[in-house]
Motif scaffolding. Sequence first.
Motif, PDB file in Angstrom:
ATOM      1  N   ALA A  20     -15.993 -55.681  -4.623  1.00 22.33           N
ATOM      2  CA  ALA A  20     -17.468 -55.313  -4.146  1.00 22.33           C
ATOM      3  C   ALA A  20     -17.798 -54.018  -3.833  1.00 22.33           C
ATOM      4  CB  ALA A  20     -17.460 -56.165  -2.630  1.00 22.33           C
ATOM      5  N   LYS A  21     -18.951 -53.777  -4.178  1.00 22.51           N
ATOM      6  CA  LYS A  21     -19.408 -52.274  -4.302  1.00 22.51           C
ATOM      7  C   LYS A  21     -20.214 -52.068  -2.863  1.00 22.51           C
ATOM      8  CE  LYS A  21     -17.409 -51.581  -8.418  1.00 22.51           C
ATOM      9  NZ  LYS A  21     -16.628 -50.591  -8.402  1.00 22.51           N
ATOM     10  N   VAL A  22     -20.113 -50.944  -2.286  1.00 18.06           N
ATOM     11  CA  VAL A  22     -20.730 -50.784  -0.945  1.00 18.06           C
ATOM     12  C   VAL A  22     -21.049 -49.115  -1.304  1.00 18.06           C
ATOM     13  CG1 VAL A  22     -19.407 -52.118   0.112  1.00 18.06           C
ATOM     14  CG2 VAL A  22     -18.551 -49.866   0.031  1.00 18.06           C
ATOM     15  N   THR A  23     -22.106 -48.751  -0.506  1.00 18.82           N
ATOM     16  CA  THR A  23     -22.585 -47.414  -0.205  1.00 18.82           C
ATOM     17  C   THR A  23     -21.797 -46.745   1.121  1.00 18.82           C
ATOM     18  OG1 THR A  23     -24.447 -48.142  -1.305  1.00 18.82           O
ATOM     19  CG2 THR A  23     -24.818 -46.094  -0.119  1.00 18.82           C
ATOM     20  N   LEU A  24     -21.574 -45.663   0.655  1.00 17.79           N
ATOM     21  CA  LEU A  24     -20.948 -44.824   2.016  1.00 17.79           C
ATOM     22  C   LEU A  24     -22.018 -43.960   2.526  1.00 17.79           C
ATOM     23  CD1 LEU A  24     -17.384 -43.944   0.951  1.00 17.79           C
ATOM     24  CD2 LEU A  24     -18.295 -45.946   2.076  1.00 17.79           C
ATOM     25  N   PRO A  82     -10.330 -55.311  -4.842  1.00 16.88           N
ATOM     26  CA  PRO A  82     -11.458 -55.281  -4.344  1.00 16.88           C
ATOM     27  C   PRO A  82     -12.622 -54.815  -5.512  1.00 16.88           C
ATOM     28  CG  PRO A  82     -10.572 -53.683  -3.356  1.00 16.88           C
ATOM     29  CD  PRO A  82      -9.381 -54.195  -4.233  1.00 16.88           C
TER      30      PRO A  82
END
Lengths: 187, 168
Positions: A174-178, A172
Motif C-alpha cells: 500500500a502506498k501512502v503520502t508522507l 506492504p
Amino acid sequence: MITLAAILWAAPAADLNPPRVGHEPPTAADLQGNWRLWFEVRDESALFGAALYIEAADGQWTTIEPEQVAPEWFEVIIPAKGGLRYFFEVFDEHGNGPTRVGSSEVPFVLKAPVGKLPVTRPWNKSVEVTPPKVVVPWWLKPPPRRVVYAALGTAALTGLAYGSWSLLKARPVAKVTLIPIGASESP
Amino acid sequence: MRRLLVLGVLMGCGESQSALDSGVPLPAFLSLQCARDLSQAGARLRVSGHTAACPLSIDREQGKVVGECASISAGVERSVVLDYYVLLDGELLVLAQQNGRVDLSNTELDRHPVMIQSALATRRCVGNLNPAEINFSLCDNDGDGLENLAEYCHDTREPLIAERSGDP
C-alpha cells in the motif's frame, strides 16, 4: 543330426503326468435304489485301466470296470447298501499312474443311503458360478479422477491464495503520502 | 463551569491543530550569516526502505519546509531523515539533518504526518537508514574533520578540499 533334431522338435511333448481324479462319495441312492459312483478323471492323454475295487464280504477285492458316461466322467452303478467299501484307480496310456482315490488300506466306506439322488448329473449341468457380489463401502472406493483433480486444484488455489495473502501481508504494497511536520517543542 | 468546559475543548483543538500543521519550521542556521549563499539551500526527505529521496521546498516567507512524499510503501514503521543541502561545484553538500519516525502499520490512512524532530545534526549525520548508521563523511565531504556547514559558511574554508586541522 539335423533330421533327428527336426523329429524331436516336431514330436509332441511326452505326457509325464498321471491322471487327476475327483470323487465325492454319495450319500443318497437313486430312484432304483442303487449307488451311483461318479469319478471325474482328467488327463492330457487317453485313459487306461480305470477300475473300481469293491471289497466283498469275505474281504477279497473284486474289480468292476466303470462305464465312461461322458468325457472325463466314469460311473459305476451298484445296489445301495450301507458299509460298501471301495476305491478307484486309473492310468493313462503312457503308463502314468495309477492314480487312486481311496486304497485297499483306506477305502471309501458308505453309510446307509439317505434321501433320493437328484436326476441331474454332474457332467450335464453347466456349472455357472455366480461370483458373489461384493459391495465396497463408499469410503473404501477410490474417488473418481475428476474429484481428485478438483480437490487438488482447490488445494492448489487455496495454497496460492494463502501464499499471496501472506506475501502481501508480509510485504506492504500500500502506498501512502508522507507529510513532514515539525514536532512541537514542548513535550 | 460550562464556560470552562468550552474553553478546555477549544484549547485542546488548538493544540491538535498546531501539531498537525503541515511543514517543518526552518532551522535557525538557514538565517545565520554565512560566507556563501544559503538561500539556495534545498531540503529533501529520505525514507527507510526507499532509495530515492523526496524533494521538499523551503518556504522562507512562512519559515517552513513544506511538501509531500507520495508512493511510500506502508505497513511498517519507517525512519526518515530531513537533509538540508546545497550544491557546490556540482557536488551535493549535506549541511544538516533532522530525524523522524513514522508508523505506517495502519494502511487504511493514505496520508500520514511525519514528526520531524527539532534537533539538528551537522556532524553525526545518518547515512544508511535501516539499520541506522552514522556516516561522518556524509556531512563532511572532504573528510577533514570540519563539517560541511562550518566550511561552507567560513570565508576561507573549502568544503570540498581537505585542509589540515588548524589551518585558518
